[in-house]
Design an enzyme around this catalytic site. Sequence first.
Site, PDB file in Angstrom:
ATOM      1  N   ARG A  88       0.911  -1.320   0.067  1.00  0.00           N
ATOM      2  CA  ARG A  88       0.007   0.002  -0.042  1.00  0.00           C
ATOM      3  C   ARG A  88       0.776   1.254   0.064  1.00  0.00           C
ATOM      4  O   ARG A  88       0.278   2.380   0.126  1.00  0.00           O
ATOM      5  CB  ARG A  88      -1.111  -0.059   1.136  1.00  0.00           C
ATOM      6  CG  ARG A  88      -0.678  -0.090   2.518  1.00  0.00           C
ATOM      7  CD  ARG A  88      -1.771   0.232   3.466  1.00  0.00           C
ATOM      8  NE  ARG A  88      -2.567  -1.070   3.307  1.00  0.00           N
ATOM      9  CZ  ARG A  88      -3.948  -1.081   4.170  1.00  0.00           C
ATOM     10  NH1 ARG A  88      -4.458   0.005   4.195  1.00  0.00           N
ATOM     11  NH2 ARG A  88      -4.445  -2.192   4.000  1.00  0.00           N
ATOM     12  N   ARG A 130     -19.771  -0.048  10.513  1.00  0.00           N
ATOM     13  CA  ARG A 130     -19.366  -1.707  10.614  1.00  0.00           C
ATOM     14  C   ARG A 130     -18.887  -1.833  11.936  1.00  0.00           C
ATOM     15  O   ARG A 130     -19.285  -2.869  12.857  1.00  0.00           O
ATOM     16  CB  ARG A 130     -18.077  -1.695   9.799  1.00  0.00           C
ATOM     17  CG  ARG A 130     -17.393  -3.350   9.799  1.00  0.00           C
ATOM     18  CD  ARG A 130     -16.615  -3.460   8.824  1.00  0.00           C
ATOM     19  NE  ARG A 130     -15.259  -2.336   8.961  1.00  0.00           N
ATOM     20  CZ  ARG A 130     -14.425  -2.326   8.162  1.00  0.00           C
ATOM     21  NH1 ARG A 130     -14.141  -3.073   7.239  1.00  0.00           N
ATOM     22  NH2 ARG A 130     -13.342  -1.461   8.275  1.00  0.00           N
ATOM     23  N   ARG A 132     -15.452  -1.960  13.599  1.00  0.00           N
ATOM     24  CA  ARG A 132     -14.193  -2.801  14.005  1.00  0.00           C
ATOM     25  C   ARG A 132     -13.377  -1.790  14.877  1.00  0.00           C
ATOM     26  O   ARG A 132     -13.682  -0.662  15.038  1.00  0.00           O
ATOM     27  CB  ARG A 132     -13.462  -2.821  12.498  1.00  0.00           C
ATOM     28  CG  ARG A 132     -12.802  -4.263  12.510  1.00  0.00           C
ATOM     29  CD  ARG A 132     -12.059  -4.351  11.183  1.00  0.00           C
ATOM     30  NE  ARG A 132     -11.280  -3.201  10.618  1.00  0.00           N
ATOM     31  CZ  ARG A 132     -10.791  -3.477   9.478  1.00  0.00           C
ATOM     32  NH1 ARG A 132     -11.227  -4.192   8.583  1.00  0.00           N
ATOM     33  NH2 ARG A 132      -9.834  -2.396   9.131  1.00  0.00           N
TER      34      ARG A 132
HETATM   35  P1  AP5 Z   1      -7.288  -3.263   6.554  1.00  0.00           P
HETATM   36  O1  AP5 Z   1      -7.825  -4.175   7.299  1.00  0.00           O
HETATM   37  O2  AP5 Z   1      -6.742  -3.606   5.193  1.00  0.00           O
HETATM   38  O3  AP5 Z   1      -8.162  -1.979   6.417  1.00  0.00           O
HETATM   39  P2  AP5 Z   1      -8.398  -0.846   5.326  1.00  0.00           P
HETATM   40  O4  AP5 Z   1      -7.373  -0.565   4.196  1.00  0.00           O
HETATM   41  O5  AP5 Z   1      -8.719   0.425   6.212  1.00  0.00           O
HETATM   42  O6  AP5 Z   1      -9.616  -1.366   4.649  1.00  0.00           O
HETATM   43  P3  AP5 Z   1     -11.185  -1.690   5.473  1.00  0.00           P
HETATM   44  O7  AP5 Z   1     -10.923  -3.322   5.651  1.00  0.00           O
HETATM   45  O8  AP5 Z   1     -11.531  -0.778   6.288  1.00  0.00           O
HETATM   46  O9  AP5 Z   1     -11.865  -1.673   3.816  1.00  0.00           O
HETATM   47  P4  AP5 Z   1     -12.177  -2.507   2.526  1.00  0.00           P
HETATM   48  O10 AP5 Z   1     -11.723  -1.698   1.563  1.00  0.00           O
HETATM   49  O11 AP5 Z   1     -11.516  -3.872   2.976  1.00  0.00           O
HETATM   50  O12 AP5 Z   1     -13.849  -2.585   2.666  1.00  0.00           O
HETATM   51  P5  AP5 Z   1     -14.691  -3.764   3.272  1.00  0.00           P
HETATM   52  O13 AP5 Z   1     -14.826  -4.860   2.239  1.00  0.00           O
HETATM   53  O14 AP5 Z   1     -14.044  -4.088   4.645  1.00  0.00           O
HETATM   54  O15 AP5 Z   1      -5.946  -2.823   7.340  1.00  0.00           O
HETATM   55  C1  AP5 Z   1      -6.199  -2.326   8.683  1.00  0.00           C
HETATM   56  C2  AP5 Z   1      -4.695  -1.479   9.250  1.00  0.00           C
HETATM   57  O16 AP5 Z   1      -3.822  -2.762   9.174  1.00  0.00           O
HETATM   58  C3  AP5 Z   1      -4.299  -0.523   8.373  1.00  0.00           C
HETATM   59  O17 AP5 Z   1      -4.909   0.604   9.233  1.00  0.00           O
HETATM   60  C4  AP5 Z   1      -2.809  -0.594   8.913  1.00  0.00           C
HETATM   61  O18 AP5 Z   1      -2.579  -0.285  10.470  1.00  0.00           O
HETATM   62  C5  AP5 Z   1      -2.522  -2.072   8.883  1.00  0.00           C
HETATM   63  N1  AP5 Z   1      -1.967  -2.438   7.542  1.00  0.00           N
HETATM   64  C6  AP5 Z   1      -2.799  -3.240   6.658  1.00  0.00           C
HETATM   65  N2  AP5 Z   1      -1.988  -3.405   5.474  1.00  0.00           N
HETATM   66  C7  AP5 Z   1      -1.005  -2.849   5.753  1.00  0.00           C
HETATM   67  C8  AP5 Z   1       0.261  -2.625   4.942  1.00  0.00           C
HETATM   68  N3  AP5 Z   1       0.273  -3.180   3.720  1.00  0.00           N
HETATM   69  N4  AP5 Z   1       1.391  -1.770   5.482  1.00  0.00           N
HETATM   70  C9  AP5 Z   1       1.080  -1.132   6.562  1.00  0.00           C
HETATM   71  N5  AP5 Z   1       0.206  -1.581   7.390  1.00  0.00           N
HETATM   72  C10 AP5 Z   1      -0.913  -2.347   7.054  1.00  0.00           C
HETATM   73  O19 AP5 Z   1     -15.990  -2.891   3.516  1.00  0.00           O
HETATM   74  C11 AP5 Z   1     -16.255  -2.027   4.336  1.00  0.00           C
HETATM   75  C12 AP5 Z   1     -17.705  -1.896   4.611  1.00  0.00           C
HETATM   76  O20 AP5 Z   1     -18.595  -1.638   3.644  1.00  0.00           O
HETATM   77  C13 AP5 Z   1     -18.116  -3.428   5.047  1.00  0.00           C
HETATM   78  O21 AP5 Z   1     -19.000  -3.146   6.273  1.00  0.00           O
HETATM   79  C14 AP5 Z   1     -18.920  -3.827   3.955  1.00  0.00           C
HETATM   80  O22 AP5 Z   1     -20.062  -4.758   4.119  1.00  0.00           O
HETATM   81  C15 AP5 Z   1     -19.409  -2.573   3.041  1.00  0.00           C
HETATM   82  N6  AP5 Z   1     -19.539  -2.491   1.708  1.00  0.00           N
HETATM   83  C16 AP5 Z   1     -18.390  -3.077   0.981  1.00  0.00           C
HETATM   84  N7  AP5 Z   1     -18.868  -2.910  -0.346  1.00  0.00           N
HETATM   85  C17 AP5 Z   1     -19.995  -2.234  -0.513  1.00  0.00           C
HETATM   86  C18 AP5 Z   1     -20.828  -1.805  -1.438  1.00  0.00           C
HETATM   87  N8  AP5 Z   1     -20.607  -2.133  -2.754  1.00  0.00           N
HETATM   88  N9  AP5 Z   1     -21.908  -1.204  -1.010  1.00  0.00           N
HETATM   89  C19 AP5 Z   1     -22.308  -1.010   0.381  1.00  0.00           C
HETATM   90  N10 AP5 Z   1     -21.589  -1.552   1.293  1.00  0.00           N
HETATM   91  C20 AP5 Z   1     -20.437  -2.249   0.924  1.00  0.00           C
END
Ligand code: AP5
Length: 189
Positions: A88, A130, A132
């Site tokens: 990322r 959500r 978390r």
């Molecule tokens: P990570 O778990 O990867 O979190 P994020 O990138 O912040 O992404 P999310 O999991 O919040 O969202 P998502 O895009 O996966 O959406 P989701 O499908 O869940 O990382 C967490 C932490 O780990 C980071 O902050 C960092 O600290 C660390 N980390 C991770 N990778 C790292 C790296 N490479 N380097 C360093 N640190 C790292 O969907 C979200 C919600 O929306 C759900 O409730 C879902 O049901 C809903 N939803 C999804 N799609 C739709 C749609 N089309 N319409 C309506 N609702 C929807």
Amino acid sequence: MKVLLVGPPGAGKGTQGELLANRLLLRHVAAGDLLRAEVAAGTPLGVQAAGLMDRGELVPDQLMLDLVMPAVVSAADAGGYLLDGFPRTVGQAHAARAWLRGREVDHAGPDAVVVLEVPEDVLVERILARGRPDDTEEVVRRRLRVYAQETEPLVEFYRQEQLVHTIDGTMPVAEVSDAILAELDVPRG
Ligand code: AP5
């Protein structure tokens, strides 16, 4: 097929990664899920990562490489992957390539990068619904800032390599999946 999913927090990377992996019989490798499993198990790696994740900051690159790259190579060897959350940053992309080159497994890198675009107000609404541990308003705002500063340049990096496919992530979940498959020329079935 080896697909990297990129998008801001809440864009649907995890949702689409899991759905498409099931549909295409590929593995879903999710950096955040791997980290949360380490935190839950109380491993030294998890202890080191927990505070950073709670604050919405990035975990150190070396730790991410050690955690994610073996799963990436194993998934590539098993037929492909939907990879979400790593790399990322541009630095992580370079480090991942060096890691693969050093082990002579260059073939394991992504051959397509899907970028999910969703406006910030929709992201915040989805995430706060959500709940978390890192889904508080303050932490979400920080995660969005980190995305803008650290991950948007990564999208440019892959765009220059002509790997990027941009998808409207505001559509209903099934429509987003179909749009990704159409964009990647994968027959639906
Ligand atoms: P990570 O778990 O990867 O979190 P994020 O990138 O912040 O992404 P999310 O999991 O919040 O969202 P998502 O895009 O996966 O959406 P989701 O499908 O869940 O990382 C967490 C932490 O780990 C980071 O902050 C960092 O600290 C660390 N980390 C991770 N990778 C790292 C790296 N490479 N380097 C360093 N640190 C790292 O969907 C979200 C919600 O929306 C759900 O409730 C879902 O049901 C809903 N939803 C999804 N799609 C739709 C749609 N089309 N319409 C309506 N609702 C929807």
